[in-house]
Design an enzyme around this catalytic site. Structure first.
Site, PDB file in Angstrom:
ATOM      1  N   THR A  16      -0.483  28.903   9.744  1.00  0.00           N
ATOM      2  CA  THR A  16       0.437  29.908   9.205  1.00  0.00           C
ATOM      3  C   THR A  16       1.898  29.516   9.356  1.00  0.00           C
ATOM      4  OG1 THR A  16      -1.108  31.689   9.598  1.00  0.00           O
ATOM      5  CG2 THR A  16       1.188  32.319   9.490  1.00  0.00           C
ATOM      6  N   ASP A  60      -5.396  24.825   6.888  1.00  0.00           N
ATOM      7  CA  ASP A  60      -5.631  26.068   7.607  1.00  0.00           C
ATOM      8  C   ASP A  60      -6.543  25.663   8.760  1.00  0.00           C
ATOM      9  OD1 ASP A  60      -7.074  28.523   8.394  1.00  0.00           O
ATOM     10  OD2 ASP A  60      -6.059  29.407   6.672  1.00  0.00           O
ATOM     11  N   SER A  61      -6.271  26.122   9.958  1.00  0.00           N
ATOM     12  CA  SER A  61      -7.045  25.603  11.095  1.00  0.00           C
ATOM     13  C   SER A  61      -8.498  26.048  11.061  1.00  0.00           C
ATOM     14  CB  SER A  61      -6.386  25.954  12.424  1.00  0.00           C
ATOM     15  OG  SER A  61      -6.679  27.263  12.808  1.00  0.00           O
TER      16      SER A  61
HETATM   17  N1  ASP Z   1      -5.653  30.910   9.327  1.00  0.00           N
HETATM   18  C1  ASP Z   1      -4.472  30.453  10.016  1.00  0.00           C
HETATM   19  C2  ASP Z   1      -4.828  29.159  10.719  1.00  0.00           C
HETATM   20  O1  ASP Z   1      -5.453  29.197  11.739  1.00  0.00           O
HETATM   21  C3  ASP Z   1      -4.000  31.473  10.966  1.00  0.00           C
HETATM   22  C4  ASP Z   1      -2.793  31.093  11.781  1.00  0.00           C
HETATM   23  O2  ASP Z   1      -2.252  30.020  11.736  1.00  0.00           O
HETATM   24  O3  ASP Z   1      -2.351  31.952  12.541  1.00  0.00           O
HETATM   25  O4  ASP Z   1      -4.489  28.105  10.251  1.00  0.00           O
END
Ligand code: ASP
Length: 345
Positions: A16, A60-61
């Site tokens: 994010t 995206d992780s």
């Molecule tokens: N979906 C995002 C990720 O993990 C959420 C975040 O970064 O807070 O890459």
């Protein structure tokens, strides 16, 4: 003559923190590094030399996997002697897995590897990303009284705290203060000052050569107990072809239902060479299976206590041990030992 400037390598994997809204779908998508840095002009005020490395395609992780861990470890290995510290920008969803995995893969680490990210993209007015990024850089540059790095381990920096990587868990999907380390004290409190908890910081033995272990064996899984769990479910999990290890999540201090079929299934699986680790579904406290008769059955069936391991540390530690070629018996022995500050023996 002025002292040599501290050098930090910033590794951007996605998440994010660097995302931007797709104008058509309105969904957040990873964007490139320059976008990120353009939004944090304050970085230029830090008196360190900061270089960056960006994943070819920031992710995206949720898409993170052991190959990406290997990529991060390789960047650190290739640049280990040239930098005083490393900051990894990472999505929050699987950050605790990456932090745990890297803590095992980066053996004899004596430099800071600080992982951070944010709940709101860095371009948003109320972003938490700017503060997290700047503080992570400061922590990675901090020195102890002996002139060496203050932090000599993999840690997560998020909002108010610096946490040991392999003790951390994502605790909130919404709050800025999103991570917890329920079984280990915070490494530093981030307030007006950054106050280090020196007694809690890892101090690795000096003189050992930094060495990366790349192989992570993913023939592992979780088995989460719940009232009413069926024999067919347990049997199906324990008989997955090629499976080497199971992290079983049990009640409280390591208890399970007392159905004889459950103990029989586990005993058979262990007998056939499967490693079954018992960790608690509670995020705070440790497994002491001999406390109640409900836990004794599991121990007698051959499960190994995971003590106070987090779920993320337990599964990545198993991947690491099997990746090193350990047998179930040897891996079981090491699962109970503290290797990199992940477990209280
Ligand atoms: N979906 C995002 C990720 O993990 C959420 C975040 O970064 O807070 O890459």
């Amino acid at each position: 003559m002025s002292a040599k400037k501290t050098r930090i390598l910033l590794i951007y994997t996605g998440g994010t923190i660097g995302m931007i809204e797709n104008p058509d779908t309105k969904a957040l998508e990873p964007f490139d590094f320059n976008h990120l840095l353009d939004n944090v002009p304050k970085i230029k005020m830090l008196d360190f030399k900061i270089d960056n490395f960006q994943f070819d395609v920031p992710i995206d992780s949720a898409d993170m996997n052991p190959a990406h861990w290997g990529q991060m470890a390789k960047v650190i290995e290739d640049n280990y002697d040239d930098y005083d510290g490393f900051v990894i920008l990472h999505g929050t969803d699987t950050m605790a897995y990456t932090a745990s995995a890297l803590s095992f893969m980066l053996n004899n680490l004596t430099k800071p590897v600080i992982i951070t990210g944010s709940q709101l993209p860095i371009g948003e007015v109320r972003t938490d990303g700017e503060e997290n990024l700047i503080t992570a850089l400061q922590v990675a540059a901090a020195k102890d009284t002996d002139g060496g790095p203050m932090v000599r381990e993999v840690a997560i920096l998020f909002q108010n705290s610096l946490l040991r990587g392999n003790r951390s868990t994502k605790f909130s999907a919404d709050n800025f203060d999103a991570f917890r380390s329920s079984n280990y004290p915070v490494l530093a409190n981030i307030g007006l000052d950054i106050t280090y908890n020196k007694d809690a910081l890892l101090r690795p033995t000096k003189g050992k050569e930094f060495k990366v272990e790349y192989l992570m064996d993913t023939n592992v899984t979780y088995l989460d107990l719940f009232p009413g769990i069926q024999e067919s479910v347990v049997k199906a999990v324990l008989s997955i072809p090629g499976l080497k290890g199971v992290v079983m999540k049990t009640y409280g201090v390591g208890n399970s239902p007392s159905n004889p079929w459950l103990f029989d299934c586990i005993r058979d699986a262990v007998h056939k060479g499967l490693l079954v680790i018992n960790i608690s579904q509670c995020s705070n406290g440790k497994v002491t299976p001999m406390k109640y008769s409900a836990g004794v059955g599991l121990a007698k069936a051959g499960t190994v206590s995971g003590h106070d391991l987090t779920s993320e540390a337990a599964i990545t530690k198993m991947m690491y041990l099997f990746g090193m070629g350990a047998t179930a018996q040897l891996a079981g022995k090491y699962m109970e030992k503290n290797l990199h500050g992940e477990l209280t023996e």
